[in-house]
Structure formats: structure tokens, C-alpha cells
Design an enzyme around this catalytic site. Structure first.
Site, PDB file in Angstrom:
ATOM      1  N   ILE A  15       0.868  -1.173   0.000  1.00 44.79           N
ATOM      2  CA  ILE A  15       0.000   0.000   0.000  1.00 44.79           C
ATOM      3  C   ILE A  15       0.905   1.224   0.000  1.00 44.79           C
ATOM      4  O   ILE A  15       1.361   1.688   1.031  1.00 44.79           O
ATOM      5  CB  ILE A  15      -0.956   0.006   1.204  1.00 44.79           C
ATOM      6  CG1 ILE A  15      -1.862  -1.226   1.159  1.00 44.79           C
ATOM      7  CG2 ILE A  15      -1.811   1.276   1.193  1.00 44.79           C
ATOM      8  CD1 ILE A  15      -2.848  -1.324   2.300  1.00 44.79           C
ATOM      9  N   HIS A  16       1.177   1.728  -1.191  1.00 43.07           N
ATOM     10  CA  HIS A  16       2.028   2.901  -1.360  1.00 43.07           C
ATOM     11  C   HIS A  16       1.150   4.139  -1.541  1.00 43.07           C
ATOM     12  O   HIS A  16      -0.064   4.090  -1.330  1.00 43.07           O
ATOM     13  CB  HIS A  16       3.017   2.699  -2.521  1.00 43.07           C
ATOM     14  CG  HIS A  16       2.353   2.309  -3.801  1.00 43.07           C
ATOM     15  ND1 HIS A  16       1.911   3.231  -4.713  1.00 43.07           N
ATOM     16  CD2 HIS A  16       2.022   1.087  -4.306  1.00 43.07           C
ATOM     17  CE1 HIS A  16       1.355   2.599  -5.742  1.00 43.07           C
ATOM     18  NE2 HIS A  16       1.405   1.302  -5.517  1.00 43.07           N
ATOM     19  N   ALA A  17       1.731   5.261  -1.918  1.00 43.94           N
ATOM     20  CA  ALA A  17       1.034   6.551  -1.918  1.00 43.94           C
ATOM     21  C   ALA A  17      -0.261   6.576  -2.727  1.00 43.94           C
ATOM     22  O   ALA A  17      -1.286   7.047  -2.236  1.00 43.94           O
ATOM     23  CB  ALA A  17       1.975   7.650  -2.411  1.00 43.94           C
ATOM     24  N   PRO A  19      -2.437   4.080  -3.961  1.00 44.47           N
ATOM     25  CA  PRO A  19      -3.591   3.356  -3.418  1.00 44.47           C
ATOM     26  C   PRO A  19      -3.977   3.823  -2.011  1.00 44.47           C
ATOM     27  O   PRO A  19      -5.153   3.776  -1.656  1.00 44.47           O
ATOM     28  CB  PRO A  19      -3.152   1.896  -3.421  1.00 44.47           C
ATOM     29  CG  PRO A  19      -1.684   1.913  -3.549  1.00 44.47           C
ATOM     30  CD  PRO A  19      -1.321   3.186  -4.243  1.00 44.47           C
ATOM     31  N   ALA A  20      -3.005   4.301  -1.239  1.00 47.67           N
ATOM     32  CA  ALA A  20      -3.333   4.821   0.094  1.00 47.67           C
ATOM     33  C   ALA A  20      -4.242   6.043  -0.047  1.00 47.67           C
ATOM     34  O   ALA A  20      -5.229   6.171   0.677  1.00 47.67           O
ATOM     35  CB  ALA A  20      -2.066   5.170   0.861  1.00 47.67           C
TER      36      ALA A  20
END
Length: 86
Positions: A15-17, A19-20
């Protein structure tokens, strides 16, 4: 009573920038509180820094808990979001 479901992160980058940010936007559409639980940590899904701070990687199992006045609709929408986006 809170609605909960589990999700296994499938994105190779975790969960990177991007999709976060999408998750936070989706969670903010509802009045209910949305909490992510993983690796003995619990964070508010309506805060981008909290979600990214969870450090969820591919293969991690996340428990999503939704509690509030619109928890049924929120849980259903978030479950669909996780299936399609993460």
C-alpha cells in the site's frame, strides 16, 4: 456492531502513496469510522499518513473494521474497493 473483513494485499508494491490516497478518499465518503489492523498496529483509514505508516506489504493480511451509522454501505463499498484496487 462493527462490520469487519480481512484483505490480503496483492499489489507487489504494497500500500504505497497512490492506493493509500484512493483508500483514504473512499473511506472519507462515509460517516463511519474505518480502522485498519495489521501486524499489531491499528490505524485510522481516513488519514493518509496513518495508512502509509502501516507499512503494509504484498502478502500482509489487513483486518478492516467499519463502525457507525452507515457501516453496512461503507463496509460493502470498501470491500469492493480492496478487491478492485489493492
Amino acid at each position: 456492531m462493527a462490520k469487519t473483513f480481512n484483505f490480503t494485499v496483492t499489489d507487489p508494491a504494497g500500500i504505497h502513496a497512490r492506493p493509500a490516497g484512493q483508500l483514504v478518499s473512499k473511506a472519507q465518503e462515509y460517516e463511519s469510522a474505518v480502522t485498519l489492523n495489521a501486524s499489531d498496529r491499528s490505524v485510522d483509514a481516513k488519514g493518509i499518513l496513518s495508512v502509509m505508516g502501516l507499512g503494509a506489504q504484498q502478502g500482509d493480511v489487513i483486518e478492516v473494521s467499519v463502525s457507525g451509522s452507515d457501516e453496512e454501505a461503507a463496509a460493502a463499498a470498501l470491500q469492493q474497493f480492496f478487491k478492485e484496487s489493492m
